[in-house]
Design an enzyme around this catalytic site. Structure first.
Site, short mmCIF file in Angstrom:
data_model
loop_
_atom_site.label_atom_id
_atom_site.label_comp_id
_atom_site.label_asym_id
_atom_site.label_seq_id
_atom_site.Cartn_x
_atom_site.Cartn_y
_atom_site.Cartn_z
N ASP A 22 -2.06 -18.57 4.20
CA ASP A 22 -2.62 -19.38 2.60
C ASP A 22 -3.71 -20.23 3.75
OD1 ASP A 22 -0.26 -19.97 3.16
OD2 ASP A 22 -0.40 -20.81 0.82
N LYS A 54 3.81 -14.84 4.49
CA LYS A 54 3.86 -16.13 3.41
C LYS A 54 5.63 -15.49 3.24
CE LYS A 54 2.32 -18.11 0.06
NZ LYS A 54 2.48 -18.70 0.14
N TYR A 91 0.81 -1.13 -0.04
CA TYR A 91 0.27 0.41 0.17
C TYR A 91 0.88 1.25 0.14
CZ TYR A 91 -4.11 -3.27 1.36
OH TYR A 91 -5.13 -4.07 0.83
N ASP A 150 -5.68 -6.57 5.10
CA ASP A 150 -7.13 -6.00 4.40
C ASP A 150 -7.71 -7.42 3.53
OD1 ASP A 150 -8.13 -4.01 3.36
OD2 ASP A 150 -7.25 -3.65 1.81
#
Ligand code: NAI
Length: 341
Positions: A211, A178, A131, A235
């Site tokens: 995930d 991740k 972002y 988000d």
């Protein structure tokens, strides 16, 4: 002798789309608690942004710098013109680095998880990651978007989440990442979370790849307590988690910094239902509960939270998104009647 009444000045940004409808409901509900607030209204909507050419007008920043606390409805981000989202701009300008989103089952709402008690709090880093807005077209049809992760930002969101967990009797913090793929960026985020966890040994610390975390959230949402995430995963996971408890209409949020705080729902301006009196104001009303706690108006916060829960428990005045047929105003009226007893 009763304690003297405190007067608070709050910046109110109704926003656009369903914003003005839910903001009006939230203001009425807050006022029904008897807390003394002077609202400084600051208009911001898509046309103001398009006309002024700025996502964040100076009068809004001036007002928030004066009051330090804001209650904000959603604002539509113009698609054309390359405007930065108001929220991204606001969070950066006021350094509102912690996005806090409690996800909790409300009584009486029918969801796929209605027999499960869901009660988790999401802490999303609010100022960097993908972002940061650093995108470049290197050559035609080849674009890069830069993911920025810093030690300063990662440590302060981690510390914020652990401190909250400790102060609120929470037992477990899970850092979501991740780092198996983004070894440097998410690796740094994770290292900061892990190091911070060493200062809070009474709180269990765990790590999950994003995930897997998404699947676990859908399969076993009741096992989650405090979730700690960088900006983008935060988000996405917030909306997923909102879906577990009944949707965007009921999930509140807060953007917290060291000097300022802006309280707003997770949802956007919902143009598909704007102006129809259908929007659920619960999310903004519960954001106002978080605001009252921040203002140390604990009794008013408790009254408002209990009234919302009572209206859901009774189930007669809920809005269409959660299976009822009440209007925005009728829901707010029911909350106000409950507060006034
Ligand atoms: P959205 O959250 O506005 O709507 C998604 C879906 O949820 C729609 O079907 C909507 O009707 C429903 N919904 C949302 N809030 C609801 C409520 N309180 N009661 C009942 N139903 C509700 O997301 P969308 O459509 O992606 O975004 C619309 C606009 O809002 C965009 O311009 C976006 O940039 C802006 N936005 C602004 C935010 C903010 O200012 N905090 C946050 C997210 C989006």
């Amino acid at each position: 002798m009763p304690p003297p009444t405190r007067t608070h000045a709050i910046t109110l940004v109704p926003g656009d789309g369903i914003g003005p409808e839910v903001a009006q409901a939230a203001v009425r509900a807050v006022e029904a608690t008897g807390v003394d607030i002077t609202w400084r209204r600051a208009e911001l909507n898509e046309s103001i942004i398009l006309e002024s050419g700025k996502s964040l007008p100076q009068y809004l920043l001036d007002s928030l710098n004066a009051t330090r606390i804001g209650l904000k409805g959603p604002v539509t981000t113009p698609i054309a013109g390359g405007f930065q989202s108001v929220n991204v701009a606001l969070r950066k300008a006021l350094d509102l680095y912690a996005n806090v989103r409690p996800i909790k089952t409300l009584p009486g709402i029918k969801t796929r998880y209605q027999d499960v008690k869901i009660d988790m709090v999401i802490f999303r880093e609010n100022t960097e990651d993908l972002y940061s807005g650093l995108e470049h077209e290197i050559v035609k049809d080849v674009v890069t978007s830069i993911k920025v992760i810093t030690r300063v930002a990662s440590e302060r969101i981690a510390r914020y989440a652990f401190r909250y967990a400790k102060a609120n009797g929470r037992k477990r913090v899970v850092a979501i990442h991740k780092a198996n793929i983004m070894k440097l960026a998410d690796g740094l985020f994770l290292r900061c979370c892990r190091e911070t966890s060493n200062d809070f040994l009474d709180i269990q610390y765990k790590e999950l790849i994003v995930d897997n975390a998404s699947m676990q959230l859908v399969m076993r949402p009741e096992t989650f307590d405090v979730l700690l995430l960088p900006n983008l995963y935060g988000d996405i996971v917030s909306d997923l988690a909102a879906g577990l408890v009944g949707g965007l209409g009921i999930v509140p949020g807060a953007n917290m910094g060291d000097t300022h705080a802006v309280f707003e729902a997770v949802h956007g301006s919902a143009p598909d239902i704007a102006g129809q009196g259908k929007a659920n104001p619960t999310a903004l009303i519960l954001s106002a509960v978080m605001m009252l706690i921040h203002m140390r108006e604990t009794e008013a916060a408790h009254k408002l939270q209990s009234a919302v829960e009572a209206v859901y428990r009774e189930g007669k005045h809920t809005t269409g998104d959660v299976g009822g047929s009440a209007s925005t105003e009728q829901f707010a009226d029911a909350v106000i009647r409950t507060i006034k007893g």
